[in-house]
Design a protein around this motif. Structure first.
Motif, PDB file in Angstrom:
ATOM      1  N   ARG A   1       0.831  -1.212   0.000  1.00  0.00           N
ATOM      2  CA  ARG A   1       0.000   0.000   0.000  1.00  0.00           C
ATOM      3  C   ARG A   1       0.865   1.261   0.000  1.00  0.00           C
ATOM      4  O   ARG A   1       0.568   2.222  -0.709  1.00  0.00           O
ATOM      5  CB  ARG A   1      -0.938   0.004   1.201  1.00  0.00           C
ATOM      6  CG  ARG A   1      -2.179  -0.825   0.987  1.00  0.00           C
ATOM      7  CD  ARG A   1      -3.219  -0.576   2.070  1.00  0.00           C
ATOM      8  NE  ARG A   1      -2.758  -0.941   3.399  1.00  0.00           N
ATOM      9  CZ  ARG A   1      -2.780  -2.172   3.892  1.00  0.00           C
ATOM     10  NH1 ARG A   1      -3.209  -3.156   3.150  1.00  0.00           N
ATOM     11  NH2 ARG A   1      -2.358  -2.407   5.111  1.00  0.00           N
TER      12      ARG A   1
ATOM     13  N   LEU B   1       3.926   1.570  -1.221  1.00  0.00           N
ATOM     14  CA  LEU B   1       4.507   1.710  -2.552  1.00  0.00           C
ATOM     15  C   LEU B   1       3.492   2.223  -3.565  1.00  0.00           C
ATOM     16  O   LEU B   1       3.823   3.056  -4.425  1.00  0.00           O
ATOM     17  CB  LEU B   1       5.088   0.375  -3.013  1.00  0.00           C
ATOM     18  CG  LEU B   1       6.387  -0.044  -2.341  1.00  0.00           C
ATOM     19  CD1 LEU B   1       6.783  -1.441  -2.786  1.00  0.00           C
ATOM     20  CD2 LEU B   1       7.488   0.945  -2.640  1.00  0.00           C
ATOM     21  N   LEU B   2       2.257   1.753  -3.472  1.00  0.00           N
ATOM     22  CA  LEU B   2       1.226   2.233  -4.395  1.00  0.00           C
ATOM     23  C   LEU B   2       0.923   3.713  -4.170  1.00  0.00           C
ATOM     24  O   LEU B   2       0.755   4.472  -5.133  1.00  0.00           O
ATOM     25  CB  LEU B   2      -0.048   1.397  -4.262  1.00  0.00           C
ATOM     26  CG  LEU B   2       0.036  -0.016  -4.832  1.00  0.00           C
ATOM     27  CD1 LEU B   2      -1.242  -0.793  -4.516  1.00  0.00           C
ATOM     28  CD2 LEU B   2       0.275   0.018  -6.315  1.00  0.00           C
ATOM     29  N   TRP B   3       0.864   4.146  -2.901  1.00  0.00           N
ATOM     30  CA  TRP B   3       0.630   5.567  -2.623  1.00  0.00           C
ATOM     31  C   TRP B   3       1.792   6.416  -3.123  1.00  0.00           C
ATOM     32  O   TRP B   3       1.594   7.505  -3.677  1.00  0.00           O
ATOM     33  CB  TRP B   3       0.404   5.805  -1.132  1.00  0.00           C
ATOM     34  CG  TRP B   3      -0.996   5.537  -0.707  1.00  0.00           C
ATOM     35  CD1 TRP B   3      -1.434   4.515   0.079  1.00  0.00           C
ATOM     36  CD2 TRP B   3      -2.161   6.286  -1.059  1.00  0.00           C
ATOM     37  NE1 TRP B   3      -2.788   4.589   0.229  1.00  0.00           N
ATOM     38  CE2 TRP B   3      -3.270   5.670  -0.448  1.00  0.00           C
ATOM     39  CE3 TRP B   3      -2.379   7.422  -1.835  1.00  0.00           C
ATOM     40  CZ2 TRP B   3      -4.560   6.152  -0.586  1.00  0.00           C
ATOM     41  CZ3 TRP B   3      -3.679   7.903  -1.970  1.00  0.00           C
ATOM     42  CH2 TRP B   3      -4.743   7.267  -1.348  1.00  0.00           C
ATOM     43  N   LEU B   4       3.016   5.915  -2.931  1.00  0.00           N
ATOM     44  CA  LEU B   4       4.179   6.657  -3.427  1.00  0.00           C
ATOM     45  C   LEU B   4       4.170   6.738  -4.949  1.00  0.00           C
ATOM     46  O   LEU B   4       4.514   7.780  -5.523  1.00  0.00           O
ATOM     47  CB  LEU B   4       5.471   6.008  -2.932  1.00  0.00           C
ATOM     48  CG  LEU B   4       5.778   6.192  -1.444  1.00  0.00           C
ATOM     49  CD1 LEU B   4       7.004   5.377  -1.054  1.00  0.00           C
ATOM     50  CD2 LEU B   4       5.970   7.651  -1.108  1.00  0.00           C
ATOM     51  N   ALA B   5       3.792   5.658  -5.613  1.00  0.00           N
ATOM     52  CA  ALA B   5       3.713   5.678  -7.079  1.00  0.00           C
ATOM     53  C   ALA B   5       2.638   6.656  -7.542  1.00  0.00           C
ATOM     54  O   ALA B   5       2.837   7.397  -8.520  1.00  0.00           O
ATOM     55  CB  ALA B   5       3.424   4.279  -7.610  1.00  0.00           C
ATOM     56  N   LEU B   6       1.506   6.679  -6.862  1.00  0.00           N
ATOM     57  CA  LEU B   6       0.446   7.612  -7.207  1.00  0.00           C
ATOM     58  C   LEU B   6       0.901   9.057  -7.008  1.00  0.00           C
ATOM     59  O   LEU B   6       0.665   9.924  -7.865  1.00  0.00           O
ATOM     60  CB  LEU B   6      -0.804   7.335  -6.368  1.00  0.00           C
ATOM     61  CG  LEU B   6      -2.007   8.221  -6.630  1.00  0.00           C
ATOM     62  CD1 LEU B   6      -2.535   7.988  -8.042  1.00  0.00           C
ATOM     63  CD2 LEU B   6      -3.078   7.972  -5.600  1.00  0.00           C
TER      64      LEU B   6
ATOM     65  N   GLY C   1       4.020  10.125  -7.043  1.00  0.00           N
ATOM     66  CA  GLY C   1       5.019  10.405  -8.074  1.00  0.00           C
ATOM     67  C   GLY C   1       4.375  10.695  -9.418  1.00  0.00           C
ATOM     68  O   GLY C   1       4.798  11.605 -10.145  1.00  0.00           O
ATOM     69  N   ALA C   2       3.338   9.925  -9.772  1.00  0.00           N
ATOM     70  CA  ALA C   2       2.640  10.166 -11.040  1.00  0.00           C
ATOM     71  C   ALA C   2       1.970  11.537 -11.027  1.00  0.00           C
ATOM     72  O   ALA C   2       1.971  12.246 -12.049  1.00  0.00           O
ATOM     73  CB  ALA C   2       1.609   9.069 -11.281  1.00  0.00           C
TER      74      ALA C   2
END
Length: 83
Positions: free
Chosen positions: A45, A47-52, A54-55
């Motif tokens: 979770r 990592l997904l928040w960080l990817a979001l 970053g996007a």
């Protein structure tokens, strides 16, 4: 078969079957695996928040530099007639 008959049949089955042998370390192993699964879920979770995030940052930077809402300049000029 009505409800009392079903209950009696289940009780007979449970009384006939020997109690299963459970390994003594089963609880500790299950608790350890559960904690590990929880930590993995939290990491995924995060990592997904960080990817979001970053996007979103990449999109904002692109939008500020490219300014897609501005009409592009004309490639051709109209003919100059009637001078």
């Amino acid at each position: 078969m009505n409800l009392p008959e079903r209950e009696a049949a289940v009780r007979r089955l449970l009384e006939q079957a020997p109690a299963p042998v459970v390994p003594p370390d089963l609880y500790g192993e299950a608790a350890r695996r559960g904690r590990r699964m929880q930590h993995r879920g939290k990491a995924v979770r995060l990592l997904l928040w960080l990817a979001l995030f970053g996007a979103a940052v990449v999109f904002v930077v692109w939008a500020v530099t490219a300014r897609p809402w501005v009409e592009p300049p004309s490639e051709t000029t109209p003919p100059l007639t009637g001078w």
